[in-house]
Scaffold this active site. Structure first.
Site, PDB file in Angstrom:
ATOM      1  N   ASP A  63     -10.572   1.997   7.176  1.00 57.91           N
ATOM      2  CA  ASP A  63      -9.379   0.889   7.524  1.00 57.91           C
ATOM      3  C   ASP A  63      -8.161   1.635   7.316  1.00 57.91           C
ATOM      4  O   ASP A  63      -8.088   2.520   6.595  1.00 57.91           O
ATOM      5  CB  ASP A  63      -9.559  -0.374   6.891  1.00 57.91           C
ATOM      6  CG  ASP A  63      -9.615  -0.206   5.249  1.00 57.91           C
ATOM      7  OD1 ASP A  63     -10.016   0.894   4.901  1.00 57.91           O
ATOM      8  OD2 ASP A  63      -9.184  -0.969   4.451  1.00 57.91           O
ATOM      9  N   CYS A 114       0.750  -0.977   0.138  1.00 53.81           N
ATOM     10  CA  CYS A 114       0.014  -0.027   0.036  1.00 53.81           C
ATOM     11  C   CYS A 114       0.802   1.202   0.155  1.00 53.81           C
ATOM     12  O   CYS A 114       0.380   2.235  -0.092  1.00 53.81           O
ATOM     13  CB  CYS A 114      -1.074  -0.097   1.344  1.00 53.81           C
ATOM     14  SG  CYS A 114      -2.166  -1.070   0.874  1.00 53.81           S
ATOM     15  N   HIS A 154      -9.104 -11.547 -14.071  1.00 55.31           N
ATOM     16  CA  HIS A 154      -8.426 -11.027 -15.238  1.00 55.31           C
ATOM     17  C   HIS A 154      -6.848 -11.144 -14.959  1.00 55.31           C
ATOM     18  O   HIS A 154      -6.474 -10.926 -13.673  1.00 55.31           O
ATOM     19  CB  HIS A 154      -8.874  -9.321 -15.166  1.00 55.31           C
ATOM     20  CG  HIS A 154      -8.314  -8.822 -16.456  1.00 55.31           C
ATOM     21  ND1 HIS A 154      -8.599  -9.103 -17.609  1.00 55.31           N
ATOM     22  CD2 HIS A 154      -7.531  -8.055 -16.446  1.00 55.31           C
ATOM     23  CE1 HIS A 154      -8.007  -8.471 -18.787  1.00 55.31           C
ATOM     24  NE2 HIS A 154      -7.141  -7.717 -17.864  1.00 55.31           N
ATOM     25  N   LYS A 162       0.674   3.342  -3.076  1.00 59.29           N
ATOM     26  CA  LYS A 162      -0.303   4.300  -3.294  1.00 59.29           C
ATOM     27  C   LYS A 162      -0.131   5.458  -3.547  1.00 59.29           C
ATOM     28  O   LYS A 162       0.920   6.057  -3.109  1.00 59.29           O
ATOM     29  CB  LYS A 162      -1.693   4.087  -2.354  1.00 59.29           C
ATOM     30  CG  LYS A 162      -2.421   3.182  -2.386  1.00 59.29           C
ATOM     31  CD  LYS A 162      -3.246   2.770  -1.143  1.00 59.29           C
ATOM     32  CE  LYS A 162      -4.356   3.906  -0.937  1.00 59.29           C
ATOM     33  NZ  LYS A 162      -5.313   3.329   0.146  1.00 59.29           N
ATOM     34  N   ASP A 195     -14.331   7.841   0.461  1.00 64.45           N
ATOM     35  CA  ASP A 195     -14.517   6.450   1.496  1.00 64.45           C
ATOM     36  C   ASP A 195     -13.856   5.285   1.238  1.00 64.45           C
ATOM     37  O   ASP A 195     -13.416   5.071  -0.138  1.00 64.45           O
ATOM     38  CB  ASP A 195     -15.926   6.651   1.769  1.00 64.45           C
ATOM     39  CG  ASP A 195     -16.389   6.282   3.122  1.00 64.45           C
ATOM     40  OD1 ASP A 195     -15.800   5.555   3.737  1.00 64.45           O
ATOM     41  OD2 ASP A 195     -17.015   7.190   3.489  1.00 64.45           O
ATOM     42  N   ASP A 196     -14.009   4.241   1.915  1.00 63.43           N
ATOM     43  CA  ASP A 196     -13.471   3.085   1.717  1.00 63.43           C
ATOM     44  C   ASP A 196     -13.938   2.232   0.499  1.00 63.43           C
ATOM     45  O   ASP A 196     -13.440   1.622  -0.346  1.00 63.43           O
ATOM     46  CB  ASP A 196     -13.587   2.110   2.901  1.00 63.43           C
ATOM     47  CG  ASP A 196     -12.784   2.591   4.180  1.00 63.43           C
ATOM     48  OD1 ASP A 196     -11.322   2.763   3.819  1.00 63.43           O
ATOM     49  OD2 ASP A 196     -13.415   3.189   5.003  1.00 63.43           O
TER      50      ASP A 196
END
Ligand code: CO
Ligand code: CO
Length: 340
Positions: free
Chosen positions: A227, A15, A140, A18, A50-51
């Site tokens: 989260d 993460c 995919h 990101k 939002d999440d």
């Protein structure tokens, strides 16, 4: 099977890859207001960060939809798959939803990594989806120089049980359900300076589902939740505070941190993404702690815990429902984040 260090194929760590909240805003600004982004049944969309998206089905129920894909955070293919699945499910739990189906996405450097390794990744991801009672209905795959893996997850929620970022009230307590330090430790794993014990504690934390933390939100009457992932505790807290129109106080000594993380940070295990978080959130933070401790609070997490704002009276119930959850601060009137 050849000994492969999967994190060598990643330019960053999980993460921490990101884009920062400010970069994301910049990317979305030119398409803001696009007609595809709004609909009368869309309850939570891209206009709020939002999440997950929430789309009403018209019968008091709504779909909760999210997608999370990232590069290897650990070297073991099976563990990477498990982490990716737990992380993708988390955004559904953070909205108070129950995951029902998932689509997987796999980017694989066909000429560099054998398919025996991707098999481990898929198996890890599917095992966690099975534990979460979420059915993988398709996926995919692409040939790509950098491996990536993740899931788009769809859940269901009662419309009156949706918990968003907005809704925290002055006087609420802030609760965090997993320890911080994951970004520091995964960076240390990539740099080969992490002990197996510390690495294992990070993997155990990342693969722990936020299922209980999410399902306990309703009983606790939680006002807001999210989260803690790529933007770090401070970045996600800032989003929650801004969406709710409030300020927040965090007590550093109460924030759980994985053991070994502080030491690895001193040894330089610090991701570029975490530094971007730190720079991005610093203007909004009034801190009376040392800079290195503040860095821990900005550390980019992968599959981190839930950050929840709830009434003081609901805290004991939530803490007893959610193992590992701890009170880390409170919501106050005003703006900005104070760290003491
Ligand atoms: Co999230
Ligand atoms: Co997400």
């Amino acid at each position: 099977m050849p000994e492969v260090r999967l994190t060598r194929y990643s330019h960053g760590a999980g993460c921490a890859c990101k884009l920062s909240p400010s970069e994301l805003k910049e990317i979305l600004r030119p398409v803001r207001g696009h007609p595809a982004l709004s609909h009368p049944d869309l309850l939570v969309g891209l206009s709020v960060a939002d999440d997950a998206g929430v789309y009403s089905l018209g019968n008091g129920r709504a779909l909760v939809q999210t997608v999370d894909i990232f590069t290897p955070v650990v070297d073991d293919p099976y563990e990477w798959g498990r982490v990716a699945a737990a992380n993708a499910l988390s955004d559904v739990y953070a909205m108070g939803g129950t995951p029902i189906t998932a689509l997987n996405y796999l980017a694989w450097p066909r000429d560099q990594l054998p398919f025996e390794i991707s098999e481990g990744v898929l198996r890890g991801g599917f095992d966690v989806m099975k534990d979460a009672e979420c059915t993988v209905v398709g996926g995919h795959s692409v040939d790509s120089p950098e491996p990536s893996f993740g899931f788009a997850v769809t859940g269901l929620v009662d419309v009156d049980r949706v918990v968003t970022l907005a809704g925290a009230q002055a006087g609420d307590q802030l609760v965090l359900t997993k320890p911080l330090g994951i970004g520091i430790i995964t960076t240390a794993i990539k740099r080969e300076i992490c002990s197996p014990e510390v690495a294992k504690s990070a993997v155990d934390t990342m693969t722990q589902l936020n299922r209980e933390a999410g399902s306990a939100l309703f009983a606790a009457g939680a006002h807001a939740a999210t989260d803690v992932t790529g933007f770090g505790l401070l970045g996600h807290l800032r989003e929650l505070a801004e969406a709710s129109g409030v300020g927040a106080v965090v007590r550093y000594d109460d924030v759980p941190v994985l053991s070994g993380a502080r030491e690895l940070l001193e040894q330089g295990a610090w991701a570029g993404g975490s530094q971007r978080n730190f720079d991005s959130v610093s203007p909004f933070v009034d801190s009376s702690i040392d800079e290195s401790s503040l860095r821990v609070l900005a550390d980019a997490q992968t599959s981190g815990g839930l950050l929840v704002a709830l009434d003081s009276s609901a805290v004991p119930g939530y803490l007893s429902d959610v193992p590992g959850a701890v009170k880390i601060g409170e919501v106050v009137a005003g703006t900005g984040i104070k760290v003491v």
